[in-house]
Design a protein around this motif. Structure first.
Motif, PDB file in Angstrom:
ATOM      1  N   LEU A   1      99.037 -45.282  23.517  1.00 47.95           N
ATOM      2  CA  LEU A   1      99.655 -45.434  24.846  1.00 47.95           C
ATOM      3  C   LEU A   1     100.537 -46.676  24.900  1.00 47.95           C
ATOM      4  O   LEU A   1     101.630 -46.640  25.466  1.00 47.95           O
ATOM      5  N   VAL A   2     100.047 -47.774  24.315  1.00 47.94           N
ATOM      6  CA  VAL A   2     100.846 -49.007  24.294  1.00 47.94           C
ATOM      7  C   VAL A   2     102.150 -48.761  23.552  1.00 47.94           C
ATOM      8  O   VAL A   2     103.231 -49.140  24.019  1.00 47.94           O
ATOM      9  N   ARG A   3     102.072 -48.117  22.399  1.00 48.31           N
ATOM     10  CA  ARG A   3     103.266 -47.890  21.586  1.00 48.31           C
ATOM     11  C   ARG A   3     104.247 -46.934  22.254  1.00 48.31           C
ATOM     12  O   ARG A   3     105.448 -46.987  22.003  1.00 48.31           O
ATOM     13  N   ALA A   4     103.752 -46.071  23.151  1.00 48.30           N
ATOM     14  CA  ALA A   4     104.621 -45.132  23.859  1.00 48.30           C
ATOM     15  C   ALA A   4     105.276 -45.760  25.089  1.00 48.30           C
ATOM     16  O   ALA A   4     106.194 -45.180  25.662  1.00 48.30           O
ATOM     17  N   ASP A   5     104.819 -46.950  25.497  1.00 51.90           N
ATOM     18  CA  ASP A   5     105.325 -47.617  26.700  1.00 51.90           C
ATOM     19  C   ASP A   5     106.296 -48.726  26.290  1.00 51.90           C
ATOM     20  O   ASP A   5     105.888 -49.767  25.787  1.00 51.90           O
TER      21      ASP A   5
ATOM     22  N   ALA B   1      90.184 -44.367   7.805  1.00 50.54           N
ATOM     23  CA  ALA B   1      90.113 -45.038   9.103  1.00 50.54           C
ATOM     24  C   ALA B   1      91.265 -46.025   9.264  1.00 50.54           C
ATOM     25  O   ALA B   1      91.889 -46.100  10.317  1.00 50.54           O
ATOM     26  N   ARG B   2      91.554 -46.775   8.202  1.00 48.17           N
ATOM     27  CA  ARG B   2      92.678 -47.720   8.253  1.00 48.17           C
ATOM     28  C   ARG B   2      94.000 -46.987   8.472  1.00 48.17           C
ATOM     29  O   ARG B   2      94.832 -47.422   9.251  1.00 48.17           O
ATOM     30  N   LEU B   3      94.183 -45.878   7.772  1.00 48.10           N
ATOM     31  CA  LEU B   3      95.415 -45.100   7.912  1.00 48.10           C
ATOM     32  C   LEU B   3      95.570 -44.554   9.329  1.00 48.10           C
ATOM     33  O   LEU B   3      96.678 -44.517   9.861  1.00 48.10           O
ATOM     34  N   ALA B   4      94.458 -44.154   9.939  1.00 49.25           N
ATOM     35  CA  ALA B   4      94.512 -43.664  11.317  1.00 49.25           C
ATOM     36  C   ALA B   4      94.965 -44.784  12.247  1.00 49.25           C
ATOM     37  O   ALA B   4      95.765 -44.564  13.160  1.00 49.25           O
TER      38      ALA B   4
ATOM     39  N   ALA C   1      98.654 -45.322  11.676  1.00 51.36           N
ATOM     40  CA  ALA C   1      99.413 -44.184  12.217  1.00 51.36           C
ATOM     41  C   ALA C   1      99.609 -44.285  13.724  1.00 51.36           C
ATOM     42  O   ALA C   1     100.617 -43.807  14.244  1.00 51.36           O
ATOM     43  N   THR C   2      98.682 -44.911  14.431  1.00 54.04           N
ATOM     44  CA  THR C   2      98.838 -45.046  15.884  1.00 54.04           C
ATOM     45  C   THR C   2      99.673 -46.262  16.262  1.00 54.04           C
ATOM     46  O   THR C   2      99.964 -46.462  17.428  1.00 54.04           O
TER      47      THR C   2
END
Length: 134
Positions: A74-78, A97-100, A103-104
């Protein structure tokens, strides 16, 4: 000579475990950063981020309500939050887990357990390396 004191970097933290929140709070303060809010779940974290607009968010990956990954997305989309740095904390230390987290859009991924002293050093190093000095 400039006598204006440096403004500490503002931080919002979020973790559903009150003991972990306390340890993160200690680490944030020991890193010379300014804790502006401590949330106990992802929904409260998101509202705190919108209200305080900190320079740094330290988010647990697995929280009730929204996860740290969902809050990060959400932060990255704002666009209005584009300058915020995000550190994810998780007990999951595997590559998936690190890749996830990456990725976000997380800027860093630190694993639990941690000592407040080690986390403080890592947060300080991370913010300095990122060019975000206090």
């Amino acid at each position: 000579m400039n006598d204006v004191p440096a403004v500490p970097i503002s931080v919002v933290i979020a973790d559903d475990d009150p003991d972990i929140r306390a340890l993160i709070s200690i680490a944030v303060r020991n890193a010379g950063l300014s804790l502006v809010a401590a949330a106990c779940d992802g929904d409260e974290a998101w509202l705190s981020l919108l209200e305080h607009r900190p320079r740094l968010a330290v988010l647990d990956v697995a929280m009730p309500g929204m996860t740290g990954l969902e809050v990060c997305a959400l932060v990255r989309a704002d666009e209005s939050l584009s300058g915020m740095r995000i550190v994810l904390l998780s007990a999951a230390a595997d590559d998936q887990a690190r890749l996830a987290g990456v990725a976000t859009g997380a800027d860093a991924y630190f694993t639990k357990p941690f000592s407040p002293r080690d986390l403080a050093a890592r947060l300080s190093d991370f913010m300095s390396a990122d060019g975000v000095g206090s």
